[in-house]
Design a protein around this motif. Sequence first.
Motif, PDB file in Angstrom:
ATOM      1  N   GLY A  62      63.393 -44.078  17.241  1.00 32.35           N
ATOM      2  CA  GLY A  62      62.774 -43.982  18.547  1.00 32.35           C
ATOM      3  C   GLY A  62      61.543 -43.097  18.625  1.00 32.35           C
ATOM      4  N   PHE A  63      61.062 -42.615  17.506  1.00 30.72           N
ATOM      5  CA  PHE A  63      59.856 -41.789  17.497  1.00 30.72           C
ATOM      6  C   PHE A  63      58.600 -42.657  17.484  1.00 30.72           C
ATOM      7  CE2 PHE A  63      61.162 -37.419  17.081  1.00 30.72           C
ATOM      8  CZ  PHE A  63      62.462 -37.495  16.602  1.00 30.72           C
ATOM      9  N   GLU A  64      57.532 -42.107  18.053  1.00 32.23           N
ATOM     10  CA  GLU A  64      56.228 -42.742  17.989  1.00 32.23           C
ATOM     11  C   GLU A  64      55.160 -41.656  17.908  1.00 32.23           C
ATOM     12  OE1 GLU A  64      56.166 -45.031  21.622  1.00 32.23           O
ATOM     13  OE2 GLU A  64      55.118 -43.420  22.686  1.00 32.23           O
ATOM     14  N   ALA A  65      53.990 -42.042  17.447  1.00 37.18           N
ATOM     15  CA  ALA A  65      52.880 -41.099  17.334  1.00 37.18           C
ATOM     16  C   ALA A  65      51.595 -41.810  17.712  1.00 37.18           C
ATOM     17  CB  ALA A  65      52.784 -40.542  15.914  1.00 37.18           C
ATOM     18  N   GLU A  66      50.660 -41.038  18.223  1.00 39.73           N
ATOM     19  CA  GLU A  66      49.378 -41.600  18.626  1.00 39.73           C
ATOM     20  C   GLU A  66      48.252 -40.963  17.833  1.00 39.73           C
ATOM     21  OE1 GLU A  66      48.643 -41.675  22.790  1.00 39.73           O
ATOM     22  OE2 GLU A  66      46.952 -43.066  22.543  1.00 39.73           O
ATOM     23  N   PHE A  67      47.481 -41.806  17.181  1.00 46.79           N
ATOM     24  CA  PHE A  67      46.304 -41.367  16.438  1.00 46.79           C
ATOM     25  C   PHE A  67      45.145 -41.226  17.413  1.00 46.79           C
ATOM     26  CE2 PHE A  67      43.307 -40.770  13.199  1.00 46.79           C
ATOM     27  CZ  PHE A  67      42.252 -41.661  13.334  1.00 46.79           C
ATOM     28  N   ASN A  68      44.573 -40.026  17.481  1.00 47.44           N
ATOM     29  CA  ASN A  68      43.450 -39.770  18.375  1.00 47.44           C
ATOM     30  C   ASN A  68      42.298 -39.242  17.534  1.00 47.44           C
ATOM     31  OD1 ASN A  68      41.580 -38.567  20.208  1.00 47.44           O
ATOM     32  ND2 ASN A  68      43.192 -38.564  21.763  1.00 47.44           N
ATOM     33  N   LYS A  69      41.340 -40.122  17.277  1.00 47.20           N
ATOM     34  CA  LYS A  69      40.246 -39.765  16.373  1.00 47.20           C
ATOM     35  C   LYS A  69      39.330 -38.712  16.982  1.00 47.20           C
ATOM     36  CE  LYS A  69      36.721 -41.891  13.448  1.00 47.20           C
ATOM     37  NZ  LYS A  69      36.098 -43.179  13.030  1.00 47.20           N
ATOM     38  N   SER A  70      39.055 -38.808  18.265  1.00 55.74           N
ATOM     39  CA  SER A  70      38.130 -37.867  18.900  1.00 55.74           C
ATOM     40  C   SER A  70      38.697 -36.452  18.932  1.00 55.74           C
ATOM     41  CB  SER A  70      37.781 -38.330  20.310  1.00 55.74           C
ATOM     42  OG  SER A  70      38.940 -38.355  21.128  1.00 55.74           O
TER      43      SER A  70
END
Lengths: 111, 115
Positions: A62-70
């Motif tokens: 149930g884990f998720e991650a968000e890649f945020n380049k800025s």
Amino acid sequence: AQSVTQLDSQVPVFEEAPVELRCNYSSSVSVYLFWYVQYPNQGLQLLLKYLSGSTLVKGINGFEAEFNKSQTSFHLRKPSVHISDTAEYFCARTGGFKTIFGAGTRLFVKA
Amino acid sequence: NAGVTQTPKFRVLKTGQSMTLLCAQDMNHEYMYWYRQDPGMGLRLIHYSVGEGTTAKGEVPDGYNVSRLKKQNFLLGLESAAPSQTSVYFCASTSAGEGTNGEQFFGPGTRLTVL
């Protein structure tokens, strides 16, 4: 030099509450990012990885991650944690043949 | 498949003694790694190998030697153990096809204490 910084060494949270574990990385042209989990007295196992494509990555348990380049971030989230999520979590990036790990965040889930 | 195995699981040494940690993988991975894990410091790379007969230094190689005589095995040696080498040691492997961006598979660790 490439680096990975985990902003929290320990995160206590109550069961069924949401949690976010923060990770920042040093910027580079291409970056491959990972979250690993280490349960007590065990080796590390992969939770999820970002190689390319969608910036929202879903993993196991149930884990998720968000890649945020800025913002050069790759924060790990779970909307509702369980006691069994108590573990140490490592953010990592690869560079050439090597993987660079953050110092780890110890997640402690309380009943 | 057993994945990545490490021998032994625990060991206590006296200062100056030597020992060898064995890592074995049955996934036909080309790349193998030795890390040490210390509280608050994450995992630090000791040595790594990109193929049979080839090894390279990582971040903290001093006091350790390695050998990769067979593709499936990666040995870590301590010639003269010091208390600073008290740590948990992890072996990992990766497929060359994903060698620069892929998942690492870890062994269960060896807990070493040097008195």
